[in-house]
Design a protein around this motif. Structure first.
Motif, short mmCIF file in Angstrom:
data_model
loop_
_atom_site.label_atom_id
_atom_site.label_comp_id
_atom_site.label_asym_id
_atom_site.label_seq_id
_atom_site.Cartn_x
_atom_site.Cartn_y
_atom_site.Cartn_z
N UNK A 722 10.13 -36.06 18.59
CA UNK A 722 11.47 -36.56 18.44
C UNK A 722 11.43 -37.81 18.40
N UNK A 723 10.32 -38.64 17.95
CA UNK A 723 10.10 -39.89 16.87
C UNK A 723 9.81 -39.65 16.05
N UNK A 724 9.46 -38.60 15.16
CA UNK A 724 9.75 -38.00 14.24
C UNK A 724 7.97 -37.47 13.87
N UNK A 729 2.75 -34.76 17.69
CA UNK A 729 2.65 -34.28 18.44
C UNK A 729 2.82 -32.62 19.02
N UNK A 730 2.03 -31.77 18.12
CA UNK A 730 1.83 -30.77 17.73
C UNK A 730 -0.14 -30.76 18.57
N UNK A 763 5.39 -25.71 14.58
CA UNK A 763 6.31 -24.73 13.19
C UNK A 763 7.48 -26.42 12.08
N UNK A 764 7.86 -27.70 13.33
CA UNK A 764 7.61 -28.71 12.81
C UNK A 764 7.11 -29.60 11.95
N UNK A 765 5.84 -29.02 12.22
CA UNK A 765 5.37 -30.19 11.68
C UNK A 765 4.77 -29.37 10.37
#
Length: 773
Positions: A722-724, A729-730, A763-765
């Motif tokens: 969430x911090x970018x 995170x992944x 996916x976000x990455x």
């Protein structure tokens, strides 16, 4: 004759106090009282002061006449005064009373006479009555120094009281080092410090231990091993009477015998000795007053009152709590205990060697009976609801001391309830690992004493499984309970309440292991048997209904859980009352499931109403009160007030640290929730940083594989994303997944959630990764 200086004499801070008191604030202190338990070195301090005063002569602080009196009896005091009267003013020594009066008159300053400065030392005053009419007169030229074990106002009100305690650790080690070196012996400083602690830093005990080591050539470690043995007597670990060092007249074991006899003569007569017996098996660092005035303690005092010279026929049939308190005061007056009513949780302190010497006087049968009585007293004083965490801690410490001193007696003829109460108290206070260790040790001891099929052995195994689960080994807890169930059915039968409880616990841990639907199904089957065997209104039946509703909710039937708790609440109030802890817990669950069913604002209001009642019934510092405050903050946050949730949780954190300590699991949970709501309030980076700090403490306190530790790692990964940092995170979720599968299994809900988040952040990455145009 001033007693000679003891070998390896240690100059202590009290010696300086005696000298400073000569002219305190410009006012001469005419009388000083050195007070303390037998063996702390009062006589040596007085002798050192007297020698210094005599050697100074006409100098400041010196004296012209010094009279040293062994004041153990009135006859000894009169005889010494008479001898001084004969020596100083020619009194007739044949008439002791007349010569003593002449001496006291001589101490009065005479007009026109040459000033004569004097010091009278009254060593080891055993009874204030012995000095009635024999106190030296108040004189600007004279000083009186009294040493005594007594703390009666008749003595302490005479002047300045200087309390003498045991050596400091540094003084004790220095003493042992010097005393042993005089005999060509040396020992490691660590062993000397440990021996000093074993002997409670008592100067007399250290002196006699050093002499024993020198006589026997025993090593310090070997002596400590003998001292730690429960069967050896303290009297056998010091030199014989004729071989005591420094002209000592009594062994450390016999030092307090006369004081105990004197204490037994004080009102209420005959109670001091049996009261000392009770204290001898409990925590030397502090015994709650309520334990020693409990009904089991009063019964013991009534039945074991020491016979007196005047008989006991005129005494009341039953000892009262007031009598017990007066017995404590009698022991305090003789410096056998320290009694501090202002600190009721640790009202009574007893030196560990007084305890050891007292236990040595008991026959094995009486020792075991006393141990069970002390256990009864602890159980009687232990509140069902631990509103006062200080009292609970003191009770646990006393139970531990009792177990150390008399463990075998607590398993004959069966396991005493105080053993189970101690373990439960540890766990409920958040000391989960300590509770697990307690029940593990108890399981070994009870198997040895009572065998594998004794009901108390089975109950202990149940408790061990519970705290194994609470410590994070959910699967291990369920497996242990499955094994236990077979033995429960074989030994007790399928319908025994303990067998039903074991089935209940298996279902709950099955749910904790991830099978919520299976837990609900097992509890539904159990409920029919519980109702058949115990009835619909039995507390165990109500508990089963509560857990069934909970696991239905966890299995997805949120609305059904809320309805079931609402129905249960009416029955719990009817059966147990509105203020029963189980009623408050039911209201707590009802509020939570209403919120989960969509009534978020209603949940917050319900928790606010509940909090007022929990504070009233359990107190503001009870763990359940703190949990209610935590949930109130949670539902305020869920209702949209994330900043308010953070503020409430930060206030709660201060109280949790104060009441439970910084490492309590509930304290760590509060920190977890603060970090979460901080992120929800917009401080995403702050949330990630707070979770990183929390992780180190969770690993240290709970271990790396505890579910709560894994949850913290989950949140770190989430807020990092969430911090970018989607890629970070992944990666974190990828590492976490392997551990979650290993610890919880591939089908656990937490495992599935972790896989979902891993996919999301992968996916976000990919989306956030820059590409060529």
């Amino acid at each position: 004759m001033i007693p000679p200086r003891a070998g390896a004499f240690q100059r202590r801070v009290q010696a300086g106090w005696l000298g400073e008191a000569v002219a305190e604030g410009g006012t001469v202190v005419l009388c000083q009282v050195l007070s303390g338990m037998g063996g702390v070195g009062k006589t040596q301090l007085a002798a050192e002061y007297a020698r210094m005063a005599w050697e100074r002569g006409r100098e400041s602080g010196g004296v012209d006449v010094l009279v040293w009196i062994s004041a153990g009896s009135r006859e000894a005091i009169v005889a010494a005064y008479a001898q001084a009267g004969a020596d100083l003013c020619g009194a007739d020594s044949g008439d002791a009373d007349q010569a003593a009066r002449a001496f006291l008159a001589w101490l009065q300053p005479k007009p026109g006479a040459r000033p004569c400065r004097w010091l009278v030392v009254l060593d080891d005053v055993t009874d204030p009555a012995h000095l009635r009419g024999l106190w030296p007169p108040a004189s600007p030229l004279g000083r009186v120094l009294v040493t005594t074990r007594r703390r009666d106002a008749a003595l302490t009100g005479r002047g300045r009281v200087v309390s003498v305690g045991v050596f400091t650790e540094a003084e004790a080690v220095a003493y042992l080092t010097q005393a042993l070196s005089a005999f060509g012996r040396s020992e490691p400083d660590g062993q000397l410090a440990a021996l000093a602690r074993d002997l409670g830093f008592l100067p007399l005990a250290l002196a006699q231990a050093a002499a024993y080591l020198s006589d026997t050539l025993l090593s310090c470690a070997g002596y400590r091993a003998l001292l730690a043995g429960r069967k050896g007597r303290l009297a056998d670990l010091v030199p014989e009477d004729g071989a005591l060092p420094d002209d000592q007249r009594a062994t450390v074991a016999a030092t307090w015998a006369l004081s105990i006899e004197h204490a037994d003569t004080l009102r209420p007569a005959g109670l001091a000795r049996p009261m000392l017996h009770l204290t001898a098996l409990l925590d030397p660092n502090g015994i709650p007053a309520t334990v020693l005035t409990s009904q089991p303690a009063l019964t013991y005092l009534t039945e074991n009152r020491t016979p007196t010279s005047t008989g006991t026929s005129h005494l009341p049939d039953r000892v009262t709590a007031e009598d017990a308190t007066l017995a404590l005061r009698a022991l305090h007056r003789l410096s056998l205990i320290d009694h501090a009513p202002a600190t009721p949780h640790i009202a009574v302190r007893v030196h560990q060697l007084i305890q050891r010497a007292t236990r040595d006087t008991l026959t094995p049968t009486r020792h075991d009976h006393l141990a069970r009585t002390a256990a009864d007293a602890l159980t009687d004083a232990w509140p069902g609801i631990e509103r006062d965490t200080g009292l609970a801690g003191a009770l646990r410490a006393n139970a531990a001391a009792l177990t150390h001193a008399a463990e075998d007696a607590l398993y004959r003829p069966d396991a005493h309830p105080v053993l189970f109460r101690t373990g439960r108290s540890l766990g409920e206070a958040g000391q989960v690992t300590a509770a697990l260790t307690h029940f593990h040790r108890m399981a070994q001891a009870i198997y040895h004493h009572l065998g594998p099929d004794h009901p108390h052995t089975l109950i202990t195994r149940s408790n061990l499984a519970r705290w194994r689960g609470e410590a994070g080994d959910v699967a291990g807890a369920a497996a242990a309970l499955e094994e236990l169930l077979a033995d429960m059915v074989r030994v007790l039968g399928p319908d025994h309440p303990d067998t039903l409880t074991t089935r209940h616990n298996i279902a709950s841990w099955r749910g904790e292991a991830g099978d919520a639907a299976g837990a609900a199904a097992a509890l539904e089957e159990l409920l029919a048997d519980v109702v058949r065997v115990l009835g619909s209104d039995h507390p165990d039946t109500l508990t089963t209904r509560s857990n069934l509703a909970y696991w239905r909710g966890e299995a997805g039937d949120v609305a059904g859980a809320a309805v079931a708790f609402e129905e249960l609440l009416a029955d719990v109030v009817r059966v147990l009352g509105s203020d029963h802890p189980d009623t408050l817990t039911t209201r707590h669950n009802l509020a939570g499931w209403r919120g989960e069913a969509g009534d978020v604002a209603g949940a917050a209001v319900a928790f606010e109403e509940l909090l007022a009642d929990v504070v009233r019934v359990l107190g503001s510092d009870h763990p359940d009160t703190l949990t209610t405050r935590n949930n109130l903050a949670h539902w305020r946050g869920r209702a949209g007030d994330a900043a308010g949730a953070v503020a409430a949780l930060e206030e709660l954190l201060a109280d949790s640290v104060r009441v439970l300590g910084p490492d309590h699991p509930d304290t760590l949970t509060t920190r977890h929730n603060i970090a979460y709501w901080r992120g929800e309030a917009g401080d995403v980076a702050g949330a990630a940083a707070a979770f990183e700090e929390l992780l180190a403490d969770r690993v240290r306190v709970l271990g790396p594989d505890h579910p709560h530790t894994l949850t913290t790692r989950h949140n770190i990964a989430y807020w990092r994303g969430e911090a970018g940092d989607a890629a970070g995170a992944a990666a974190a979720f990828g590492k976490l997944l392997a551990d979650v599968v290993r610890v919880l299994g591939p089908d656990h809900p937490h495992t599935l959630t972790t896989r979902s988040n891993l996919a999301r952040w992968r996916i976000r990455a990919t989306i956030d990764k820059p590409t060529d145009s």
